[in-house]
Design a protein around this motif. Structure first.
Motif, short mmCIF file in Angstrom:
data_model
loop_
_atom_site.label_atom_id
_atom_site.label_comp_id
_atom_site.label_asym_id
_atom_site.label_seq_id
_atom_site.Cartn_x
_atom_site.Cartn_y
_atom_site.Cartn_z
N GLY A 57 7.54 12.51 0.18
CA GLY A 57 8.15 12.66 1.50
C GLY A 57 7.34 13.58 2.36
O GLY A 57 7.14 13.33 3.41
N ALA A 58 7.12 15.01 1.79
CA ALA A 58 6.37 15.79 2.55
C ALA A 58 5.18 15.11 3.34
O ALA A 58 4.47 15.23 4.24
CB ALA A 58 6.15 17.06 1.86
N THR A 59 4.39 14.50 2.50
CA THR A 59 3.02 13.82 2.77
C THR A 59 3.36 12.91 3.93
O THR A 59 2.37 12.90 4.96
CB THR A 59 2.29 13.36 1.57
OG1 THR A 59 1.98 14.32 0.41
CG2 THR A 59 1.02 12.73 1.77
N ALA A 60 4.40 12.05 3.56
CA ALA A 60 4.55 10.60 4.52
C ALA A 60 4.77 11.45 5.64
O ALA A 60 4.63 10.95 6.72
CB ALA A 60 5.71 9.93 4.05
N THR A 93 0.77 -1.20 -0.14
CA THR A 93 -0.01 -0.09 0.05
C THR A 93 0.83 1.11 -0.19
O THR A 93 2.20 1.15 -0.21
CB THR A 93 -0.66 0.10 1.18
OG1 THR A 93 -0.14 -0.30 2.45
CG2 THR A 93 -2.05 -1.09 1.00
N ALA A 94 0.14 2.38 -0.14
CA ALA A 94 1.09 3.64 -0.20
C ALA A 94 1.92 3.82 1.22
O ALA A 94 2.69 4.28 1.26
CB ALA A 94 0.23 5.00 -0.34
N VAL A 95 1.13 3.51 2.19
CA VAL A 95 1.80 3.44 3.62
C VAL A 95 1.87 2.28 4.40
O VAL A 95 0.84 1.37 4.30
CB VAL A 95 1.15 4.53 4.34
CG1 VAL A 95 1.54 4.60 5.69
CG2 VAL A 95 1.38 6.23 3.90
N THR A 96 3.04 1.68 4.94
CA THR A 96 3.16 0.70 5.84
C THR A 96 3.59 1.22 7.20
O THR A 96 4.57 1.94 7.10
CB THR A 96 3.83 -0.29 5.11
OG1 THR A 96 3.59 -0.70 4.08
CG2 THR A 96 4.10 -1.48 5.97
N THR A 100 6.81 3.32 6.09
CA THR A 100 7.28 3.28 5.00
C THR A 100 6.38 3.61 3.77
O THR A 100 5.25 3.32 3.87
CB THR A 100 7.76 1.73 4.35
OG1 THR A 100 8.45 1.13 5.54
CG2 THR A 100 8.50 1.34 3.28
N PHE A 101 6.89 4.45 2.64
CA PHE A 101 6.03 4.97 1.89
C PHE A 101 6.55 4.49 0.55
O PHE A 101 7.57 4.66 0.27
CB PHE A 101 5.53 6.44 1.88
CG PHE A 101 6.83 7.34 1.69
CD1 PHE A 101 6.59 7.76 0.48
CD2 PHE A 101 7.64 7.65 2.66
CE1 PHE A 101 8.05 8.74 0.19
CE2 PHE A 101 8.72 8.65 2.38
CZ PHE A 101 8.81 9.10 0.94
N ASP A 102 5.44 4.26 -0.20
CA ASP A 102 5.92 4.07 -1.93
C ASP A 102 5.82 5.32 -2.57
O ASP A 102 4.94 6.22 -2.60
CB ASP A 102 4.59 3.05 -2.58
CG ASP A 102 4.91 2.53 -3.84
OD1 ASP A 102 6.13 2.99 -4.40
OD2 ASP A 102 4.36 1.86 -4.52
#
Length: 286
Positions: free
Chosen positions: A238-241, A199-202, A230-232
């Motif tokens: 990176g700013a969103t994550a 997924t986009a975020v783990t 972890t982000f895809d």
């Protein structure tokens, strides 16, 4: 010198997933979370006969946070193979966690992925009841894992084809792979780790352990936990994550079933703590 061959049928679903997930472009973030409020809530619940896993608090918080950050509640859908394939980012309305569980399937230890849907509105008790369903020794026999058992029985070529077909149907993704992945190894002496769950975020949880922290200039012990994200990079930047991780950090450190967003006012533990915040399963579910 001797060797032993092991039948990997029970792990084929993991193999197919890892082959697909190799296309991800993972980037890793982490932060240390003061779990004082969570531990206090957990202790009070035990006094009233309720038991909550630490992972349930993360699931509760993740549901609210991703509902506020829909761009991170997403996945890259690969489309059909070939030169004309057109990958697209699919965002989901609801938040469904894919929780990694350490269980035995036909006597072989493996990882199962249990789904916890509706996290954007579910309360802590509802989340824990869902987690409890997956705790038993016979969890692998539940209807939810019928697809995993089937993949283990199919010939490899058909198994790969079935797995790929499920990936190409974006509307089925939440009910098969979830919209956010969550994994915990905090029931062992693991402080932190990272994984990529498709997924986009783990989100990954380590153990909670007392460490020295500074509050208002005084060194005191506090129950700290390493939270990994972890982000895809194909899906979000990176700013969103970082915004997602900061929001999760805030919700856990100020836990309340109704916690406001990070700009809702100063933390009662002092200005230094507030500045630091804003700058910056037993057997799988502890």
């Amino acid at each position: 010198m001797s060797s032993t061959a092991t039948d990997v049928r029970r792990r084929r679903h993991t193999l197919y997933f890892l082959e697909w997930a190799a296309d991800q472009r993972p980037v890793y973030l982490d932060t240390d979370v003061d779990m004082t409020r969570v531990q206090a809530h957990r202790a009070a619940a035990r006094d009233h006969g309720r038991r909550y896993s630490l992972v349930s608090y993360l699931l509760y918080s993740a549901g609210r946070v991703l509902d506020r950050h829909p761009e991170a509640n997403a996945v890259l859908a690969p489309g059909w193979p070939g030169l004309l394939r057109r990958p697209k980012i699919v965002r989901f309305d609801g938040v469904t966690a894919k929780v990694a569980l350490d269980r035995k399937v036909e006597g072989e230890r493996t990882v199962l992925s249990a789904l916890v849907p509706g996290l954007e509105t579910a309360n802590l008790r509802e989340i824990q009841e869902r987690i409890d369903r997956y705790r038993g020794d016979q969890a692998a026999d539940l209807p939810e894992f019928k697809g995993v058992r089937m993949l283990g029985r199919l010939p490899v070529a058909l198994g790969r084809a079935a797995f790929a077909a499920a990936l190409r149907a974006p509307q089925r993704r939440p009910g098969v792979f979830g919209t956010v992945s969550v994994s915990s190894l905090g029931h062992r002496t693991v402080d932190g780790f990272h994984s990529a769950g498709g997924t986009a975020v783990t989100l990954t949880m380590g153990r909670v352990v007392d460490r020295a922290v500074v509050r208002d200039g005084v060194v005191v012990p506090a129950p700290m936990m390493r939270l990994g994200l972890t982000f895809d990079h194909r899906v979000i930047d990176g700013a969103t994550a970082a915004d997602v991780l900061t929001d999760l950090h805030h919700m856990l450190e100020t836990f309340d079933e109704g916690t406001p967003s990070p700009d809702a006012g100063p933390d009662p533990r002092g200005a230094d703590h507030d500045r630091r915040l804003l700058d910056g399963l037993e057997q799988g579910t502890h």
